[in-house]
Design an enzyme around this catalytic site. Sequence first.
Site, PDB file in Angstrom:
ATOM      1  N   HIS A 256       0.701  -1.223   0.071  1.00 57.58           N
ATOM      2  CA  HIS A 256      -0.085   0.041   0.031  1.00 57.58           C
ATOM      3  C   HIS A 256       0.890   1.211  -0.016  1.00 57.58           C
ATOM      4  O   HIS A 256       2.050   1.139   0.177  1.00 57.58           O
ATOM      5  CB  HIS A 256      -0.660   0.156   1.187  1.00 57.58           C
ATOM      6  CG  HIS A 256      -0.281  -0.064   2.656  1.00 57.58           C
ATOM      7  ND1 HIS A 256      -0.075  -1.034   3.263  1.00 57.58           N
ATOM      8  CD2 HIS A 256       0.651   0.997   3.175  1.00 57.58           C
ATOM      9  CE1 HIS A 256       0.563  -0.893   4.519  1.00 57.58           C
ATOM     10  NE2 HIS A 256       1.006   0.440   4.102  1.00 57.58           N
TER      11      HIS A 256
HETATM   12  C1  T46 Z   1       3.046   1.113   6.762  1.00 60.85           C
HETATM   13  C2  T46 Z   1       3.867  -0.149   6.828  1.00 60.85           C
HETATM   14  C3  T46 Z   1       5.413   0.210   7.129  1.00 60.85           C
HETATM   15  C4  T46 Z   1      -4.232   0.083  13.390  1.00 60.85           C
HETATM   16  O1  T46 Z   1      -5.317  -0.121  13.953  1.00 60.85           O
HETATM   17  N1  T46 Z   1      -3.489   1.092  13.678  1.00 60.85           N
HETATM   18  C5  T46 Z   1      -2.184   1.684  13.277  1.00 60.85           C
HETATM   19  O2  T46 Z   1      -1.877   2.709  13.594  1.00 60.85           O
HETATM   20  C6  T46 Z   1      -1.697   0.700  12.151  1.00 60.85           C
HETATM   21  C7  T46 Z   1      -0.391   1.075  11.450  1.00 60.85           C
HETATM   22  C8  T46 Z   1      -2.509  -0.303  11.950  1.00 60.85           C
HETATM   23  N2  T46 Z   1      -3.650  -0.712  12.337  1.00 60.85           N
HETATM   24  C9  T46 Z   1      -4.362  -1.863  11.848  1.00 60.85           C
HETATM   25  C10 T46 Z   1      -4.957  -1.866  10.585  1.00 60.85           C
HETATM   26  C11 T46 Z   1      -4.845  -3.496  10.026  1.00 60.85           C
HETATM   27  O3  T46 Z   1      -6.107  -3.941  10.508  1.00 60.85           O
HETATM   28  O4  T46 Z   1      -3.481  -3.100  11.900  1.00 60.85           O
HETATM   29  C12 T46 Z   1      -3.803  -3.936  11.004  1.00 60.85           C
HETATM   30  C13 T46 Z   1      -2.424  -4.253  10.290  1.00 60.85           C
HETATM   31  O5  T46 Z   1      -1.996  -3.130   9.406  1.00 60.85           O
HETATM   32  P1  T46 Z   1      -1.531  -3.358   8.087  1.00 60.85           P
HETATM   33  O6  T46 Z   1      -2.313  -4.655   7.401  1.00 60.85           O
HETATM   34  O7  T46 Z   1      -1.737  -1.933   7.344  1.00 60.85           O
HETATM   35  O8  T46 Z   1      -0.091  -3.494   8.230  1.00 60.85           O
HETATM   36  P2  T46 Z   1       1.264  -3.405   7.218  1.00 60.85           P
HETATM   37  O9  T46 Z   1       2.319  -4.208   8.054  1.00 60.85           O
HETATM   38  O10 T46 Z   1       0.826  -3.984   6.015  1.00 60.85           O
HETATM   39  O11 T46 Z   1       1.575  -1.825   7.103  1.00 60.85           O
HETATM   40  C14 T46 Z   1       2.057  -1.066   8.278  1.00 60.85           C
HETATM   41  C15 T46 Z   1       1.066   0.257   8.302  1.00 60.85           C
HETATM   42  O12 T46 Z   1      -0.358   0.004   8.355  1.00 60.85           O
HETATM   43  C16 T46 Z   1       1.550   1.292   7.221  1.00 60.85           C
HETATM   44  O13 T46 Z   1       1.214   2.418   7.347  1.00 60.85           O
HETATM   45  O14 T46 Z   1       3.436   2.136   5.963  1.00 60.85           O
HETATM   46  O15 T46 Z   1       3.173  -0.866   8.169  1.00 60.85           O
END
Ligand code: T46
Length: 291
Positions: free
Chosen positions: A208
Amino acid sequence: MLEWMHDESMVGKLHGDFASKTMEDCRQFIRKSKDGHSDIHLAIASDADEYMGTVSLKNIENGSAEFAIAIRKEAMRHGYSWFGMTAILKKAFEELGLESVYWCVSRENERAVHFYDKHHFGETLDIPAGILDRYRGVRNLKWYSVLKGDELDVRERVAGCRVIRIKTIPTVDSGELSVFEGGQDIPFDIRRVYYISKVPEGVRRGFHAHKTLKQVLFCPYGRIQLILENKHGREEIDLSDPSIGVVIEEPTWREMLWLKTDSVLCVAASDHYDPEDYIRDYEEFCSFIKG
Ligand code: T46
């Protein structure tokens, strides 16, 4: 130069007698370093042109040289060693066309061993006899080498995103502490910190981009590959050094590949969590950055 030469804490574990050097010895060394063919000695200087240390390529012959570095105590922890080392290695391979550079340190010199370990220089066992001969009788040495074509990551930017050296303070026998401050060391105030842990090796996350969020990503433990894509192109960087961070300040597609189980990815972000700021569709991201 005399300052570090006469500082027992800096030279105590170095090979060579520095304590008996005089100002005249230093002058002679500087004069000789200007017309040296088999040895090259360069000063590492600060932005204010103050002497911080010396890097050398010694015994340059048969496509090979020995690397050496000595810095002032004051220059430690500010990236001068890495700067000097990478600059002279670049010179060795790109300007002088050398095939290999070798160096050794006493295994008791924990500070030096830690520095080379941190930068992923593995111990080298296959040292040319001619070089080993110069150290005959010296015990407990650890050897390192860089061969032409080995990759040294000295990039200042990855896909246009700035690679920062996080201030890192070592404590003797007790590890090191790294620190950066919002608005000071990074170009935004920090409103959120999150970290990703317990990830098995080989897993990919991310996929993303963010529309407005700015972030600093760093890996305090383990090894994670970060793949970044934006209008500057697509590039990757391995994060494995706790004192290295990547600042993402513009819409950038990111993917993270865990190269080692349990590596930890830490992120300092400029804003609170907002699902609306995410672009999770790659085609949409491409249109977004074109628009
Ligand atoms: C990024 C990369 C490096 C929250 O509720 N609060 C938060 O502050 C974050 C970051 C995530 N979440 C929830 C949203 C999803 O349900 O945690 C879950 C996993 O998030 P995501 O699938 O977006 O995780 P990554 O590892 O793909 O991405 C993350 C960050 O979301 C993103 O901003 O830049 O790490």
